[in-house]
Motif scaffolding. Structure first.
Motif, short mmCIF file in Angstrom:
data_model
loop_
_atom_site.label_atom_id
_atom_site.label_comp_id
_atom_site.label_asym_id
_atom_site.label_seq_id
_atom_site.Cartn_x
_atom_site.Cartn_y
_atom_site.Cartn_z
N MET A 96 58.14 11.36 -12.90
CA MET A 96 57.37 10.19 -12.53
C MET A 96 57.85 8.98 -13.33
SD MET A 96 53.47 11.68 -12.45
CE MET A 96 52.89 10.34 -11.43
N THR A 97 57.74 7.80 -12.71
CA THR A 97 58.04 6.58 -13.44
C THR A 97 56.90 6.28 -14.41
OG1 THR A 97 56.92 5.12 -11.88
CG2 THR A 97 59.22 5.70 -11.38
N PRO A 98 57.13 5.46 -15.42
CA PRO A 98 56.02 5.10 -16.33
C PRO A 98 54.83 4.50 -15.58
CG PRO A 98 58.12 4.46 -17.29
CD PRO A 98 58.42 4.92 -15.89
N LEU A 99 55.10 3.70 -14.54
CA LEU A 99 54.00 3.10 -13.79
C LEU A 99 53.22 4.17 -13.03
CD1 LEU A 99 52.41 0.71 -12.76
CD2 LEU A 99 54.16 0.35 -11.00
N GLN A 100 53.91 5.11 -12.41
CA GLN A 100 53.22 6.18 -11.71
C GLN A 100 52.38 7.02 -12.66
OE1 GLN A 100 56.77 7.81 -9.81
NE2 GLN A 100 55.89 7.41 -7.79
N ARG A 101 52.93 7.29 -13.84
CA ARG A 101 52.17 8.08 -14.81
C ARG A 101 50.93 7.33 -15.27
NH1 ARG A 101 52.17 12.67 -17.07
NH2 ARG A 101 51.10 12.99 -19.04
N TYR A 102 51.07 6.02 -15.48
CA TYR A 102 49.91 5.21 -15.87
C TYR A 102 48.82 5.29 -14.81
CZ TYR A 102 47.03 1.05 -16.42
OH TYR A 102 45.97 0.19 -16.52
N ILE A 103 49.21 5.14 -13.54
CA ILE A 103 48.23 5.22 -12.45
C ILE A 103 47.62 6.62 -12.38
CG2 ILE A 103 47.94 5.11 -9.95
CD1 ILE A 103 50.09 2.94 -9.91
N PRO A 107 47.29 -11.16 -20.09
CA PRO A 107 47.24 -9.74 -19.69
C PRO A 107 45.86 -9.14 -20.02
CG PRO A 107 48.49 -10.01 -21.72
CD PRO A 107 48.04 -11.37 -21.33
N PHE A 108 45.14 -8.72 -18.98
CA PHE A 108 43.84 -8.08 -19.17
C PHE A 108 44.04 -6.57 -19.14
CE2 PHE A 108 42.04 -12.15 -18.52
CZ PHE A 108 40.66 -12.11 -18.69
N TYR A 109 43.75 -5.92 -20.25
CA TYR A 109 43.81 -4.45 -20.43
C TYR A 109 44.99 -3.85 -19.68
CZ TYR A 109 40.26 -5.64 -16.84
OH TYR A 109 39.55 -6.24 -15.82
N GLY A 110 46.20 -4.39 -19.94
CA GLY A 110 47.41 -3.89 -19.33
C GLY A 110 48.27 -3.15 -20.33
N PRO A 111 48.87 -2.04 -19.95
CA PRO A 111 49.69 -1.27 -20.88
C PRO A 111 50.99 -1.99 -21.22
CG PRO A 111 49.93 -0.40 -18.67
CD PRO A 111 48.87 -1.44 -18.59
N THR A 112 51.36 -1.95 -22.48
CA THR A 112 52.61 -2.57 -22.92
C THR A 112 53.77 -1.65 -22.62
OG1 THR A 112 51.29 -3.37 -24.78
CG2 THR A 112 53.66 -3.81 -24.85
N CYS A 167 44.65 -4.82 -15.31
CA CYS A 167 44.99 -3.40 -15.21
C CYS A 167 46.50 -3.28 -15.00
CB CYS A 167 44.17 -2.77 -14.08
SG CYS A 167 44.38 -1.00 -13.89
N MET A 168 46.95 -2.71 -13.88
CA MET A 168 48.38 -2.67 -13.61
C MET A 168 48.98 -4.07 -13.66
SD MET A 168 50.34 -1.72 -10.04
CE MET A 168 50.10 -3.42 -9.47
N GLY A 169 48.24 -5.06 -13.13
CA GLY A 169 48.70 -6.44 -13.17
C GLY A 169 48.83 -6.96 -14.58
N GLY A 170 47.95 -6.50 -15.48
CA GLY A 170 48.08 -6.88 -16.88
C GLY A 170 49.36 -6.32 -17.48
N GLY A 171 49.68 -5.05 -17.12
CA GLY A 171 50.94 -4.47 -17.57
C GLY A 171 52.13 -5.22 -17.03
N LEU A 172 52.02 -5.73 -15.79
CA LEU A 172 53.11 -6.50 -15.21
C LEU A 172 53.26 -7.86 -15.88
CD1 LEU A 172 52.70 -5.59 -11.45
CD2 LEU A 172 54.58 -4.93 -12.96
N ARG A 200 43.08 4.58 -23.97
CA ARG A 200 44.38 4.85 -23.35
C ARG A 200 45.27 3.61 -23.38
NH1 ARG A 200 46.25 4.96 -17.74
NH2 ARG A 200 44.30 3.95 -17.19
N VAL A 201 44.73 2.45 -23.00
CA VAL A 201 45.50 1.21 -23.02
C VAL A 201 45.56 0.64 -24.44
CG1 VAL A 201 45.59 -1.18 -22.19
CG2 VAL A 201 45.05 0.70 -20.61
N ASN A 202 44.48 0.80 -25.19
CA ASN A 202 44.45 0.26 -26.55
C ASN A 202 45.54 0.85 -27.44
OD1 ASN A 202 42.23 -1.11 -25.67
ND2 ASN A 202 40.75 0.00 -26.91
N ALA A 203 45.98 2.06 -27.11
CA ALA A 203 47.04 2.68 -27.90
C ALA A 203 48.34 1.89 -27.83
CB ALA A 203 47.27 4.11 -27.42
N THR A 204 48.49 1.05 -26.80
CA THR A 204 49.72 0.25 -26.67
C THR A 204 49.57 -1.15 -27.27
OG1 THR A 204 49.20 -0.79 -24.50
CG2 THR A 204 50.13 1.45 -24.48
N GLU A 205 48.38 -1.49 -27.75
CA GLU A 205 48.16 -2.83 -28.32
C GLU A 205 49.04 -3.12 -29.53
OE1 GLU A 205 45.81 -5.72 -30.97
OE2 GLU A 205 46.71 -3.75 -31.31
N PRO A 206 49.20 -2.18 -30.48
CA PRO A 206 50.07 -2.48 -31.63
C PRO A 206 51.51 -2.80 -31.23
CG PRO A 206 48.70 -0.56 -32.10
CD PRO A 206 48.53 -0.87 -30.64
#
Length: 314
Positions: A1-8, A225-230, A203-208, A254-260
């Motif tokens: 899976m791509t990172p985006l697919q795994r996130y979803i 970016p609103f609660y989007g994964p880095t 969400c996904m848009g925040g990651g984008l 889950r998303v907060n883990a990417t904040e740092p």
């Protein structure tokens, strides 16, 4: 899976664990992403285990406050309009030439615009809620374009099953979506000549939004970016003039883990930035049509967003 697919996929599994959808529906949606029943069940089990570990390590007697947590705002009535809705303007469907074909979107024009904004939807595609966000921003003085990242498939409206729209978004290469976003920024510039522009995503848009910054987005004056994964190890040096205001929900581990990772990359690139964690809020706290909507957090984020726009956009 791509990172985006795994996130979803993880989001779907987490929604089931949190009681927002049945196991049958979660497995169906995971199947649309390409996971077998066994793989989907294993992912759900892993997310359930993570939830149990989070609960075991949290201490109600001594709660941990994330850095730069936002103060609690007075809670608006849960039955009242979401922030900015009382001044929201209507949107109109628009199209323009993108990098690989025609792109679709919803345009909300402010009467006397102070700037322009590209609005990037969640993994549900361009729906009425995203249009309402563009309308609210236009009502606040910022003409806004909500892009449809399913334009190459005929647009979000062609999907009768929202889960299939989500799966189609997950199948798109992030690089192709970033190319569409850059085209969207150019379209906003064309429609708001001489004004500064910004990008906001959820969400996904925040990651984008983070991926857009990593690709180099000197056209932007601000990004939200609103609660989007880095993404992994991003380099924001090509966006060094962008002022970034990012939002997280305290319960969205889950998303907060990417904040740092985001904070370190912003520091390295020297970007003006603030990362805000809304106390007691969860993922998707700004979406007033969702089960995790938090009126107090949404109101605080809206106020901060308008203040940031006034300072860095116009």
């Amino acid at each position: 899976m791509t990172p985006l697919q795994r996130y979803i996929a993880e989001e779907i599994a987490t929604d089931h664990v949190d009681g927002l959808m049945s196991r049958r529906e979660a497995l169906r949606r995971l199947g649309l992403l390409g996971l077998s029943t066994a793989a989907g069940a294993a992912l759900i089990a892993a997310c359930s285990q993570n939830r149990q570990e989070e609960a075991a390590t949290s201490s109600p007697a001594a709660p941990q406050s994330p850095p730069e947590s936002a103060p609690q705002s007075p809670s608006p009535s849960p039955t009242g309009p979401p922030p900015g809705m009382d001044a929201a303007l209507s949107t109109a469907p628009v199209t323009w030439a993108g990098p690989a074909g025609e792109l679709q979107g919803a345009w909300a024009e402010a009467p006397e615009p102070r700037g322009g904004i590209l609005v990037i939807h969640e993994n549900k595609g361009l729906n009425d809620w995203v249009r309402s966000v563009a309308g609210r921003l236009a009502g606040a003085g910022y003409s806004s374009l909500a892009i449809d990242l399913l334009s190459e498939r005929g647009g979000t409206a062609t999907f009768a099953d929202p889960a299939e729209a989500t799966a189609a978004l997950g199948a798109r290469p992030p690089e192709a979506m970033v190319a569409d976003l850059k085209s969207g920024i150019a379209e906003v510039q064309n429609r708001t000549p001489g004004l500064e522009v910004a990008a906001i995503g959820f969400c996904m848009g925040g990651g984008l939004v983070w991926r857009l910054l990593a690709s180099g987005a000197p056209e932007l004056a601000a990004a939200f970016p609103f609660y989007g994964p880095t993404p992994d190890d991003p380099d924001f040096a090509g966006s060094s003039d962008v002022a970034v205001l990012g939002f997280y929900g305290e319960l969205d581990q889950r998303v907060n883990a990417t904040e740092p990772v985001a904070r370190a990359a912003l520091d390295r690139a020297g970007l003006v930035h603030e990362l805000v964690t809304e106390p007691g809020a969860n993922h998707a706290f700004f979406n007033d049509t969702g089960d995790r909507y938090d009126p107090a957090a949404a109101a605080d984020a809206w106020r901060r967003t308008l203040d940031w726009l006034a300072t860095h956009v116009g």
